[in-house]
Design a protein around this motif. Structure first.
Motif, PDB file in Angstrom:
ATOM      1  N   ASP A  34      65.484  62.536  -8.989  1.00 26.63           N
ATOM      2  CA  ASP A  34      66.240  63.103 -10.106  1.00 26.63           C
ATOM      3  C   ASP A  34      66.105  62.251 -11.364  1.00 26.63           C
ATOM      4  OD1 ASP A  34      67.125  65.181  -8.494  1.00 26.63           O
ATOM      5  OD2 ASP A  34      68.965  64.140  -7.931  1.00 26.63           O
ATOM      6  N   VAL A  35      65.471  62.819 -12.405  1.00 28.54           N
ATOM      7  CA  VAL A  35      65.281  62.126 -13.670  1.00 28.54           C
ATOM      8  C   VAL A  35      66.606  62.106 -14.425  1.00 28.54           C
ATOM      9  CG1 VAL A  35      64.065  62.162 -15.888  1.00 28.54           C
ATOM     10  CG2 VAL A  35      62.843  62.719 -13.774  1.00 28.54           C
ATOM     11  N   VAL A  36      67.007  60.910 -14.872  1.00 20.81           N
ATOM     12  CA  VAL A  36      68.297  60.756 -15.567  1.00 20.81           C
ATOM     13  C   VAL A  36      68.147  60.302 -17.025  1.00 20.81           C
ATOM     14  CG1 VAL A  36      69.606  60.350 -13.447  1.00 20.81           C
ATOM     15  CG2 VAL A  36      68.599  58.403 -14.662  1.00 20.81           C
ATOM     16  N   PHE A  37      66.951  59.819 -17.404  1.00 26.92           N
ATOM     17  CA  PHE A  37      66.749  59.355 -18.779  1.00 26.92           C
ATOM     18  C   PHE A  37      65.262  59.379 -19.098  1.00 26.92           C
ATOM     19  CE2 PHE A  37      65.721  55.865 -21.720  1.00 26.92           C
ATOM     20  CZ  PHE A  37      66.500  56.237 -22.813  1.00 26.92           C
ATOM     21  N   VAL A  38      64.955  59.768 -20.334  1.00 29.30           N
ATOM     22  CA  VAL A  38      63.571  59.766 -20.806  1.00 29.30           C
ATOM     23  C   VAL A  38      63.530  59.072 -22.160  1.00 29.30           C
ATOM     24  CG1 VAL A  38      61.619  61.201 -21.503  1.00 29.30           C
ATOM     25  CG2 VAL A  38      63.024  61.895 -19.563  1.00 29.30           C
ATOM     26  N   ASP A  39      62.679  58.056 -22.278  1.00 30.85           N
ATOM     27  CA  ASP A  39      62.444  57.366 -23.552  1.00 30.85           C
ATOM     28  C   ASP A  39      61.140  57.914 -24.113  1.00 30.85           C
ATOM     29  OD1 ASP A  39      62.536  55.604 -25.695  1.00 30.85           O
ATOM     30  OD2 ASP A  39      61.675  53.940 -24.556  1.00 30.85           O
ATOM     31  N   LEU A  40      61.248  58.659 -25.213  1.00 28.32           N
ATOM     32  CA  LEU A  40      60.088  59.333 -25.789  1.00 28.32           C
ATOM     33  C   LEU A  40      59.439  58.486 -26.876  1.00 28.32           C
ATOM     34  CD1 LEU A  40      61.767  62.840 -25.989  1.00 28.32           C
ATOM     35  CD2 LEU A  40      60.025  62.107 -24.346  1.00 28.32           C
ATOM     36  N   PRO A  41      58.152  58.714 -27.144  1.00 22.10           N
ATOM     37  CA  PRO A  41      57.461  57.926 -28.161  1.00 22.10           C
ATOM     38  C   PRO A  41      57.917  58.288 -29.578  1.00 22.10           C
ATOM     39  CG  PRO A  41      56.024  59.652 -27.365  1.00 22.10           C
ATOM     40  CD  PRO A  41      57.274  59.690 -26.511  1.00 22.10           C
ATOM     41  N   GLU A  42      57.525  57.457 -30.512  1.00 24.80           N
ATOM     42  CA  GLU A  42      57.865  57.649 -31.917  1.00 24.80           C
ATOM     43  C   GLU A  42      56.893  58.650 -32.560  1.00 24.80           C
ATOM     44  OE1 GLU A  42      57.676  54.917 -35.941  1.00 24.80           O
ATOM     45  OE2 GLU A  42      57.854  53.930 -33.999  1.00 24.80           O
ATOM     46  N   VAL A  43      57.442  59.682 -33.186  1.00 22.74           N
ATOM     47  CA  VAL A  43      56.619  60.661 -33.890  1.00 22.74           C
ATOM     48  C   VAL A  43      55.909  59.962 -35.050  1.00 22.74           C
ATOM     49  CG1 VAL A  43      56.651  62.769 -35.285  1.00 22.74           C
ATOM     50  CG2 VAL A  43      58.065  62.618 -33.222  1.00 22.74           C
ATOM     51  N   GLY A  44      54.629  60.243 -35.209  1.00 22.11           N
ATOM     52  CA  GLY A  44      53.839  59.640 -36.272  1.00 22.11           C
ATOM     53  C   GLY A  44      53.080  58.395 -35.849  1.00 22.11           C
ATOM     54  N   ARG A  45      53.409  57.861 -34.691  1.00 22.55           N
ATOM     55  CA  ARG A  45      52.729  56.667 -34.206  1.00 22.55           C
ATOM     56  C   ARG A  45      51.475  57.054 -33.440  1.00 22.55           C
ATOM     57  NH1 ARG A  45      54.511  52.142 -29.830  1.00 22.55           N
ATOM     58  NH2 ARG A  45      52.516  51.100 -29.861  1.00 22.55           N
TER      59      ARG A  45
END
Length: 124
Positions: A34-45
């Motif tokens: 069960d996924v509880v958190f997602v750290d997404l990349p920075e837009v534009g990078r």
């Protein structure tokens, strides 16, 4: 439409000249639980192929999300921030992670197609 897979269990979907869509595979979400958190990349990078572009955390473990191809992040799936379980319930659809403007399409040659990934993930 072309879908390719990495040995780290990410998928990348390309359609025409649109930005490619990236997410984790069914195998990856099964292994994580069960996924509880997602750290997404920075837009534009911009990221190089193989560079860590995010993190997915579950009740069992945390795992890096690697950039499957060199390119610039153009969009992230904001829905995952409020409902990270989309990575479990629809990993190949609504659970996508980010979109990327591909810098070098030749890098796709090093990725697996669905058949090859299916064989690979049996032993993973």
């Amino acid at each position: 439409m072309t879908v390719k897979y990495t040995p780290d269990h990410e998928w990348i979907k390309l359609e025409g000249g649109a930005p490619a869509v990236v997410g984790i595979t069914v195998h990856a979400q099964d292994a994580l639980g069960d996924v509880v958190f997602v750290d997404l990349p920075e837009v534009g990078r911009s990221y190089a192929k193989g560079e860590v572009a995010g993190v997915v955390e579950s009740v069992k473990a945390a795992a890096d999300v690697f950039m499957p191809i060199t390119g610039e992040v153009t969009e992230v799936n904001e829905a995952l921030r409020t409902d990270p379980s989309l990575a479990n319930s629809d990993p190949l659809g609504q659970g996508w992670f980010f979109k990327v403007k591909v810098a070098n399409t030749a890098e796709l040659e090093g990725l697996m197609d669905e058949t090859a990934y299916g064989e690979f993930s049996k032993n993973a």
